[in-house]
Design a protein around this motif. Structure first.
Motif, PDB file in Angstrom:
ATOM      1  N   ALA A 259       0.154   5.225   0.849  1.00 28.64           N
ATOM      2  CA  ALA A 259      -0.794   6.253   1.278  1.00 28.64           C
ATOM      3  C   ALA A 259      -0.195   7.634   1.079  1.00 28.64           C
ATOM      4  O   ALA A 259       0.966   7.873   1.440  1.00 28.64           O
ATOM      5  CB  ALA A 259      -1.158   6.043   2.742  1.00 28.64           C
TER       6      ALA A 259
ATOM      7  N   TYR B 286      -2.290   0.645  -4.457  1.00 27.69           N
ATOM      8  CA  TYR B 286      -1.966  -0.712  -4.019  1.00 27.69           C
ATOM      9  C   TYR B 286      -1.183  -1.442  -5.102  1.00 27.69           C
ATOM     10  O   TYR B 286      -1.316  -1.165  -6.289  1.00 27.69           O
ATOM     11  CB  TYR B 286      -3.242  -1.488  -3.716  1.00 27.69           C
ATOM     12  CG  TYR B 286      -4.120  -0.833  -2.682  1.00 27.69           C
ATOM     13  CD1 TYR B 286      -5.197  -0.047  -3.073  1.00 27.69           C
ATOM     14  CD2 TYR B 286      -3.867  -0.985  -1.332  1.00 27.69           C
ATOM     15  CE1 TYR B 286      -6.007   0.570  -2.137  1.00 27.69           C
ATOM     16  CE2 TYR B 286      -4.675  -0.374  -0.380  1.00 27.69           C
ATOM     17  CZ  TYR B 286      -5.742   0.401  -0.791  1.00 27.69           C
ATOM     18  OH  TYR B 286      -6.542   1.000   0.142  1.00 27.69           O
TER      19      TYR B 286
ATOM     20  N   THR C  27      -4.805   6.354  -1.836  1.00 31.88           N
ATOM     21  CA  THR C  27      -3.948   5.181  -1.648  1.00 31.88           C
ATOM     22  C   THR C  27      -3.822   4.401  -2.943  1.00 31.88           C
ATOM     23  O   THR C  27      -4.795   4.258  -3.678  1.00 31.88           O
ATOM     24  CB  THR C  27      -4.506   4.264  -0.543  1.00 31.88           C
ATOM     25  OG1 THR C  27      -4.629   5.010   0.677  1.00 31.88           O
ATOM     26  CG2 THR C  27      -3.583   3.082  -0.295  1.00 31.88           C
TER      27      THR C  27
ATOM     28  N   SER D 223       0.843  -1.195   0.000  1.00 30.44           N
ATOM     29  CA  SER D 223       0.000   0.000   0.000  1.00 30.44           C
ATOM     30  C   SER D 223       0.872   1.237   0.000  1.00 30.44           C
ATOM     31  O   SER D 223       1.971   1.227   0.559  1.00 30.44           O
ATOM     32  CB  SER D 223      -0.895   0.033   1.245  1.00 30.44           C
ATOM     33  OG  SER D 223      -1.751  -1.077   1.299  1.00 30.44           O
TER      34      SER D 223
END
Length: 124
Positions: free
Chosen positions: A22, A80, A78, A20
């Protein structure tokens, strides 16, 4: 603006991980969010990129096509990276990065924001 990558770890060959990235800080504007990786003694390598605004296009490095998938959640700021069928050669520090100009997504030069990286180790 800060990019914080997480989700790395130790996994066996054939396993999976999800990274991830962010984004936090002031109002963020970018055309592309990407993942790069760097193994010890090697140059930084493009892994995958996704259009951040204006669409959902994705691009992948040849070595990860069919195994990795990049996605995003704009509301959560975010990005991924789902990594499946991991191989020992995927071992590296993975970085997320953001830039303008989607056409140059594969090129590390020109990325204005970089996260600190998260280590992925794939054991054989």
């Amino acid at each position: 603006v800060q990019l914080q990558a997480s989700g790395g770890g130790l996994v066996q060959t054939g396993g999976s991980l999800r990274l991830s990235c962010a984004v936090s800080g002031r109002t963020f504007s970018a055309d592309a969010m990407s993942w790069f990786r760097q193994a010890p003694g090697k140059e930084r390598q493009f892994v995958a990129g996704i259009m951040w605004s204006g669409g959902d296009s994705t691009v992948y490095g040849e070595s990860v096509k069919g195994r990795f998938a990049v996605s995003k959640d704009n509301t959560e700021s975010t990005v991924y990276l789902r990594m499946n069928n991991l191989k020992p050669e995927d071992t590296a520090v993975y970085y997320c990065a953001a830039r303008t100009n989607w056409r140059l997504v594969r090129f590390s030069t020109g990325y204005g924001y970089w996260g600190r990286g998260t280590l992925v180790t794939v054991s054989s």
